[in-house]
Design a protein around this motif. Structure first.
Motif, short mmCIF file in Angstrom:
data_model
loop_
_atom_site.label_atom_id
_atom_site.label_comp_id
_atom_site.label_asym_id
_atom_site.label_seq_id
_atom_site.Cartn_x
_atom_site.Cartn_y
_atom_site.Cartn_z
N ASN A 58 35.72 27.06 52.12
CA ASN A 58 35.18 25.85 52.55
C ASN A 58 33.67 25.50 52.18
OD1 ASN A 58 37.24 25.78 54.72
ND2 ASN A 58 36.40 27.20 55.75
N GLN A 61 34.01 23.59 49.01
CA GLN A 61 34.49 22.18 49.52
C GLN A 61 33.49 21.04 49.85
OE1 GLN A 61 37.58 22.08 52.37
NE2 GLN A 61 37.64 19.96 52.86
N LEU A 62 32.50 21.79 50.31
CA LEU A 62 31.28 20.99 50.55
C LEU A 62 30.70 20.10 49.61
CD1 LEU A 62 29.25 23.46 53.25
CD2 LEU A 62 30.67 21.20 53.85
N ASN A 64 31.99 18.79 47.08
CA ASN A 64 32.82 17.66 46.88
C ASN A 64 33.01 16.70 47.91
OD1 ASN A 64 33.11 18.71 43.91
ND2 ASN A 64 34.65 19.78 44.60
N ASP A 65 32.56 17.07 49.20
CA ASP A 65 32.78 16.05 50.15
C ASP A 65 31.74 15.10 50.31
OD1 ASP A 65 32.73 15.47 53.31
OD2 ASP A 65 34.34 16.76 53.20
N GLN A 257 34.37 16.62 62.34
CA GLN A 257 35.59 17.63 61.83
C GLN A 257 36.26 18.54 62.82
OE1 GLN A 257 36.72 17.88 58.60
NE2 GLN A 257 35.58 16.28 57.85
N PHE A 266 36.17 24.30 58.51
CA PHE A 266 35.39 23.65 57.49
C PHE A 266 34.20 23.11 58.45
CE2 PHE A 266 34.15 19.22 55.54
CZ PHE A 266 33.83 19.77 54.46
#
Length: 297
Positions: A58, A61-62, A64-65, A257, A266
């Motif tokens: 998670n 992922q931040l 590329n978010d 989210q 997430f």
């Protein structure tokens, strides 16, 4: 000295007094906090009720978010607007309200009224005032002066400006109250000596009053920064994160989210990041406060 038999009832009474606070802290702060940290390492979906341990995926992922990056930037913009504006206005108003004058208590009460006003009611009133066209009272009065007001809450740029201004006015009274207390506790003899030496209003404030108020200024600054990073109600009620995500801040993105996309894991990871930012600011506050407040002559 108290005997053992007398100390036991007193200790029991003490535990009874703190028990409600401790129970509330455990169930409404500690357990939810531990749960958020647990969810941050899981791919948890409320809609399907699934939960899979994913480690630090998670957090990876931040990076590329795009929406998270935008929310983080919007949070910085919001804080950069709220903090200095709130600080300057509250200190200026506090210097005025700390004086002894007729009707000053009434002025203090009026300034503090928005603090105790419901955030929902406050936002609904401002949403009506900031309507586009000439339907909103603000644009109507601007049109009388020949100014065509923008659609405040539906135009990128103006929407963030509008949210910042309404938030500053909502919380201004609390900081004014803190500054009034600090101003009234300043040593009178130092100020009087400066006046005798010829210090005028601006030099008196800049060279005497402001240095004495630095610990309070620092505390108010850090508290206001942390508060600005936790804003949600104003964003939700005024703009709902729009237009085009221009007012989507981190707390609102957590809500988006968790309760719109149902990606609880997430969302928890974002909450953990925000938690550590707040923790870092708090530690920084105490570190700087000790250096400023306690020094050797």
């Amino acid at each position: 000295m108290l005997t053992k038999n007398r100390r036991c009832p007193q200790a029991l009474a003490g535990w009874c007094f703190i028990a409600p606070q401790m129970i509330g802290f455990i169930f409404f702060v500690l357990i939810p906090l531990i749960t958020v940290f647990t969810y941050a390492f899981e791919e948890k979906n409320l809609l399907f009720g699934t939960s899979v341990f994913t480690g630090i995926n998670n957090f990876k992922q931040l990076k590329n978010d795009v929406l998270f990056q935008k929310a983080f930037f919007n949070t910085l913009v919001f804080s950069a607007g709220v903090v200095p504006l709130n600080l300057i206005l509250s200190l200026w108003v506090a210097l005025f309200c700390a004086q002894k004058a007729a009707g000053i208590n009434l002025i203090r009460s009026i300034i503090f009224l928005p603090v105790i006003t419901s955030a929902v009611a406050w936002s609904i009133v401002w949403k009506y005032l900031l309507q586009g066209g000439t339907a909103g009272p603000i644009n109507y009065f601007l049109s009388l002066a020949g100014i065509n007001g923008p659609n405040w809450l539906m135009t990128p740029g103006w929407a963030m400006f509008s949210v910042i201004v309404t938030r500053v006015l909502k919380n201004l009274g609390m900081n004014v109250l803190i500054f009034i207390g600090a101003i009234q506790n300043m040593p009178i003899d130092v100020i009087e000596a400066a006046k005798i030496d010829g210090a005028q209003s601006f030099s008196l404030f800049w060279k005497i009053k402001l240095p004495l108020l630095i610990p309070t200024v620092l505390m108010v600054t850090i508290v206001t920064i942390i508060g600005s990073m936790r804003v949600f109600d104003s964003i939700k009620l005024l703009t709902d994160g729009g237009p085009e995500g221009s007012t989507m801040v981190m707390v609102y993105y957590i809500y988006h989210q968790a309760f719109k996309m149902f990606a609880t894991g997430f969302a928890s990871a974002i909450a953990v990041v925000l938690f550590f930012i707040g923790l870092l600011l708090t530690v920084l506050q105490w570190s700087l406060r000790k250096r400023i407040s306690y020094y050797e002559a």
